[in-house]
Motif scaffolding. Structure first.
Motif, PDB file in Angstrom:
ATOM      1  N   TRP A  14       0.818  -1.208   0.000  1.00  0.00           N
ATOM      2  CA  TRP A  14       0.000   0.000   0.000  1.00  0.00           C
ATOM      3  C   TRP A  14       0.856   1.264   0.000  1.00  0.00           C
ATOM      4  N   LEU A  15       2.098   1.159   0.453  1.00  0.00           N
ATOM      5  CA  LEU A  15       3.004   2.314   0.418  1.00  0.00           C
ATOM      6  C   LEU A  15       3.738   2.434  -0.914  1.00  0.00           C
ATOM      7  N   VAL A  18       4.060   5.556  -3.238  1.00  0.00           N
ATOM      8  CA  VAL A  18       4.843   6.725  -2.812  1.00  0.00           C
ATOM      9  C   VAL A  18       6.005   6.982  -3.775  1.00  0.00           C
ATOM     10  N   VAL A  31      10.292   7.020   3.578  1.00  0.00           N
ATOM     11  CA  VAL A  31       8.878   6.858   3.929  1.00  0.00           C
ATOM     12  C   VAL A  31       8.493   5.379   3.949  1.00  0.00           C
ATOM     13  N   VAL A  32       8.892   4.640   2.925  1.00  0.00           N
ATOM     14  CA  VAL A  32       8.541   3.216   2.862  1.00  0.00           C
ATOM     15  C   VAL A  32       9.271   2.435   3.961  1.00  0.00           C
ATOM     16  N   GLY A  35       7.995   3.724   7.350  1.00  0.00           N
ATOM     17  CA  GLY A  35       6.551   3.698   7.528  1.00  0.00           C
ATOM     18  C   GLY A  35       5.898   2.340   7.576  1.00  0.00           C
ATOM     19  N   PHE A  36       6.485   1.357   6.907  1.00  0.00           N
ATOM     20  CA  PHE A  36       5.779   0.073   6.812  1.00  0.00           C
ATOM     21  C   PHE A  36       5.624  -0.602   8.170  1.00  0.00           C
ATOM     22  N   THR A 109       1.300   8.402   5.817  1.00  0.00           N
ATOM     23  CA  THR A 109       1.994   7.129   6.002  1.00  0.00           C
ATOM     24  C   THR A 109       1.305   6.272   7.058  1.00  0.00           C
ATOM     25  N   VAL A 112      -2.317   5.168   5.766  1.00  0.00           N
ATOM     26  CA  VAL A 112      -2.277   4.138   4.714  1.00  0.00           C
ATOM     27  C   VAL A 112      -1.903   2.780   5.298  1.00  0.00           C
ATOM     28  N   THR A 113      -0.912   2.736   6.168  1.00  0.00           N
ATOM     29  CA  THR A 113      -0.500   1.453   6.736  1.00  0.00           C
ATOM     30  C   THR A 113      -1.545   0.895   7.694  1.00  0.00           C
ATOM     31  N   ASN A 168       8.367  -2.856  -4.133  1.00  0.00           N
ATOM     32  CA  ASN A 168       9.117  -1.659  -3.752  1.00  0.00           C
ATOM     33  C   ASN A 168      10.522  -1.661  -4.333  1.00  0.00           C
TER      34      ASN A 168
END
Length: 189
Positions: A14-15, A18, A31-32, A35-36, A109, A112-113, A168
């Motif tokens: 879902w990230l 970005v 961010v990934v 954020g995950f 972030t 979304v997660t 990713n």
């Protein structure tokens, strides 16, 4: 529900967009990569249920409302941490444009997660676990019964994680980012 790696894999999936919306590859990687981990946040109800009688697994913390609350409360802090990491490590890890709105990036972030976690549970939880009510309090009861994955399925857990990492990694290599485009434009002149 999928296990921890499955939730992290769903958060990675879902990230992944970005990479196409953030103006800098390294900012997207920050961010990934940072954020995950928030893909496990709704499962804080497992811990809180030991202390509070009204909280149970797959309850109120597994809703879009809770994901929004997490984003409003934790998102700005996450964004400021992202900006601080970018400042301390190397200015190129958090672009100048991202430094203007770190709280928005952090909030998106976390949101979304959180929603990715709820969605992953909706794929597998209905068979043996408490049903997910993602749109509570607006809609009471489950919205869609998907039940596509076996509860704690090994292949689904690892499959989601490997897919999230692969998507990713592909995005990292396939997106040059505006900084590469600008450099190529300058070199051509």
């Amino acid at each position: 529900m999928v296990d921890v790696l499955g939730h992290l894999g769903m958060a990675l999936l879902w990230l992944a967009p970005v990479w196409y919306f953030v103006d800098h590859r390294r900012t997207a990687a920050l961010v990934v990569g940072g954020g995950f981990w928030f893909g496990m946040l709704p499962d804080v109800d497992l811990l809180l249920s030991n202390w509070f009688a009204g909280i149970h697994h797959h309850g109120v913390l597994h809703t879009v409302l809770a994901a929004t609350a997490f984003a409003v409360v934790l998102g700005p802090l996450v964004g400021l941490v992202f900006r601080r990491i970018g400042e301390r490590t190397d200015a190129t890890w958090f672009s100048a444009r991202a430094r203007e709105r770190p709280t928005v990036i952090g909030a998106i972030t976390v949101f979304v997660t959180g929603v990715a976690h709820v969605f992953a549970d909706m794929l597998s939880a209905p068979d043996v676990s408490t049903r997910i009510e993602p749109l509570w309090p607006v809609v009471k009861g489950p919205v869609v019964m998907m039940d596509l994955l076996w509860y704690q399925s090994w292949w689904a857990t690892w499959g989601l994680f490997v897919l999230g990492v692969t998507v990713n990694a592909a995005a990292w290599y396939l997106t040059d980012g505006p900084e590469a485009s600008a450099a190529a434009g300058t070199a051509a002149e």
